[in-house]
Structures are given as structure tokens and as C-alpha cells.
Design an enzyme around this catalytic site. Sequence first.
Site, PDB file in Angstrom:
ATOM      1  N   GLU A 165      88.562  46.559 -44.272  1.00  0.00           N
ATOM      2  CA  GLU A 165      87.573  47.131 -45.079  1.00  0.00           C
ATOM      3  C   GLU A 165      88.734  48.324 -45.873  1.00  0.00           C
ATOM      4  OE1 GLU A 165      84.780  49.623 -43.747  1.00  0.00           O
ATOM      5  OE2 GLU A 165      83.201  48.017 -42.853  1.00  0.00           O
ATOM      6  N   GLU A 273      79.561  39.313 -40.484  1.00  0.00           N
ATOM      7  CA  GLU A 273      78.744  41.195 -39.474  1.00  0.00           C
ATOM      8  C   GLU A 273      77.903  40.828 -40.273  1.00  0.00           C
ATOM      9  OE1 GLU A 273      80.765  44.562 -39.559  1.00  0.00           O
ATOM     10  OE2 GLU A 273      82.587  43.384 -39.241  1.00  0.00           O
TER      11      GLU A 273
END
Length: 358
Positions: A165, A273
Site C-alpha cells: 500500500e 485479499e
Amino acid sequence: MYLSLIVLAMATAPLLSAGPAAQTQESRMDRSTLRELAQRRGILIGAAVSTNAFGEARAAREQPYLDILARQFNILTPENAGKFANLAWAPGQYDWSTLDAMFDFAAKHDMKVRMHTGVWHMAVPKWIDPAVMTPAQIEQALKDHIFAVGKRYGDRMAYWDVVNEAIDDKTFGLRKTVWLEAIGPDYIAKAFRWAHQAAPKAKLVYNDYGIIAGGDKANAVLELVKQLKKQGVPVHAVGFQCHLLNGERHSRQTITDNLRRFSDLGVEVHITEMDVAIEKFEGDRAAQIQTQAQVYRTVLEAFLATPGATVFQMWGFTDRHSWVNNFCKRPTEAALIYDRDYQPKPALGALMDALAGR
Ligand code: XIL
């Protein structure tokens, strides 16, 4: 009586001798597991493992959790147990116990491990403190951490989300983090290089969210990976988190077109995810659960149509243990493929159908 036995033998003989071939394709597939079907497609399929559920299950209080995990999946990711703050409670002081147990479980059940995560703006230990540490000390602390994890698990992890991220949601530049501030923009390249030195056998991943269907953020990640590759930085895969929490429904084509741009750079593509929250879908709960199955199927089909797509993972597998319930502040969410009582949902069948190509 003998006669009836002989008749029975004659009636069943062709069936028995024909064996599995006499079964229809469908009935054979129905008894398959996700991991068997995935193996036939040459991919890995997996789930994140919750620290709490894993602990409870090992204490035999929640046995279905481990049964399903081992039966359905051939790869796992520690959901939280591999994060910096959960490992290093003080500088150089590590508690490996949960991670060790997860690696042992994976080995015992012939499952691979995707390690998560090296550098992230969250789960930063409290003792990493710019108010009392110099930038050089912060850099050294990160380097030491990556070496500690890499040396311990390098031979046992198939993949490692080294950088997580790093792209900002609004500016699409680098996210302002303690790592960027202390080390500068090079922190990403450095992290990958350290990880490769520490764990030369592991394939190293850049992982991010909100990039499954293209757009500005996906473009920024694409550019980042392109630059890293150009500099010879060891980045081997890109992870698309795929938390679909707001009723998103992207077409298969949109997703494949986006993923393909990444595999064209020569990196593997992972869905890392995935979860699909239902409460923003139209209709009653039964309809929402069906839509959810469709969304899972579409993403898996898009993934299967992408060359270089190797790992498909969900962020858990049972609604009983899903971060979405808390994160979305919708306690009755149901984003995964088993319900809270470990009963399969339509999404499980949809994934099996997609893997079996039916
Ligand atoms: C989440 C976990 O699921 C939660 O239990 C924890 O409280 C916060 O982190 N992106 C990631 C994951 O890369 O590490 C996050 O996991 C979910 C979003």
C-alpha cells in the site's frame, strides 16, 4: 440366494470395473476441493489465517477452521501475525510463536505460504518513533526487521508482500509514511533488495488495494513497478488485494485488461485479499448472496484468463472471522465463501465451477 448374488454381481460389475470413468464429470467435480481443482489449473488458491481463530482452533475449540483450511487451500497468508508491530515488541525482540505455528501447519498440510507484510504504513511498532530516532536509525531498524524475517522464513515462504500500500489514494504519488519521511522514495527499492538478500528463494511482491479494475491508482502502481524493473530491483509479482466492499461489480474484461498490463511487465499477478461485502447489493439477503457468488466467479475467471496469474487468495474464508464485519462497521456483513457456521455459500460453488470451467 446365490442366484440373486450372481445377478447383483453382474449388475454392478460393469460399474465397478469402469470405476471413476463411469461417473459423470459433474459428480466427480462436485467431490473435488478448491485446491484439487486449482492444482489442475496450475494455480494456488488460498486464504488469510486469523491469529485468533487459529489459536482457538489449535486449542480444539474451533476444529472446523483448521479442517477447512487444510482441505480447501494450498496456500495461506498470516492475516496479522507477520506484521512488524505484532512480531517485534521491542527493538530486536521478536515473538515468532504464532508465525512458527502457521508455517508448521502449512508444511504439514502441503500448503505454501505468502508472507505478509514487510513495509507498511500500518502495524508500525510504537518504538519506531521519529521523535526519538534519527532517519538513519529508522532505516536501520527496517533493514534489520526485513533481514530478521527473511532469514527465519526465507526458505519456507513462497512469496512475500515486501511493500504494501505505498501509493496514496488521492495524489497517486507515494503515500506519506514514516518510511518515506526517514528513508526517502528509495525505501521501496531498498526494501526489495534487502528482502532478496535475506530470502533469495522467495518471490517478492508489491501489494495494494483499489487497483483491480484499472484507473489512476492502478496506473501509478504500474508505473512504479515498471521503474523498479528498469532499475533491476527484484520485484516478482504484483498483488491485487480486491476488497470489494461497496457493491462494486467490474466486468471480466475490465479486470483481465488491467491485469494483463501487469503481466506484460514480466511479473506474476496475484489476487491477494479478496472479499465481497454483500450489503450494498440489491435485493434481499438471498439475492445478495447470489450476486456475491457471481462477483467471486467473475474475478476468478478474469484471473484465470490472465497469463502469469498464479495465486488467488481471499482475506479469510468464513464470515465468522472476517475483518469486514468490523472494518465496514456492518456487523452482519458476510463477505467470504463460508457462513458463520462453516456452511458453504454459493460463492464456494461458483469458485469451483470457474476452476472446473463449467
Ligand atoms: C487487516 C486485518 O484483516 C485486520 O484484522 C487488522 O485489524 C487490520 O489489517 N490490507 C492489508 C491487510 O494489506 O493487512 C489488512 O488486514 C486489510 C487491508
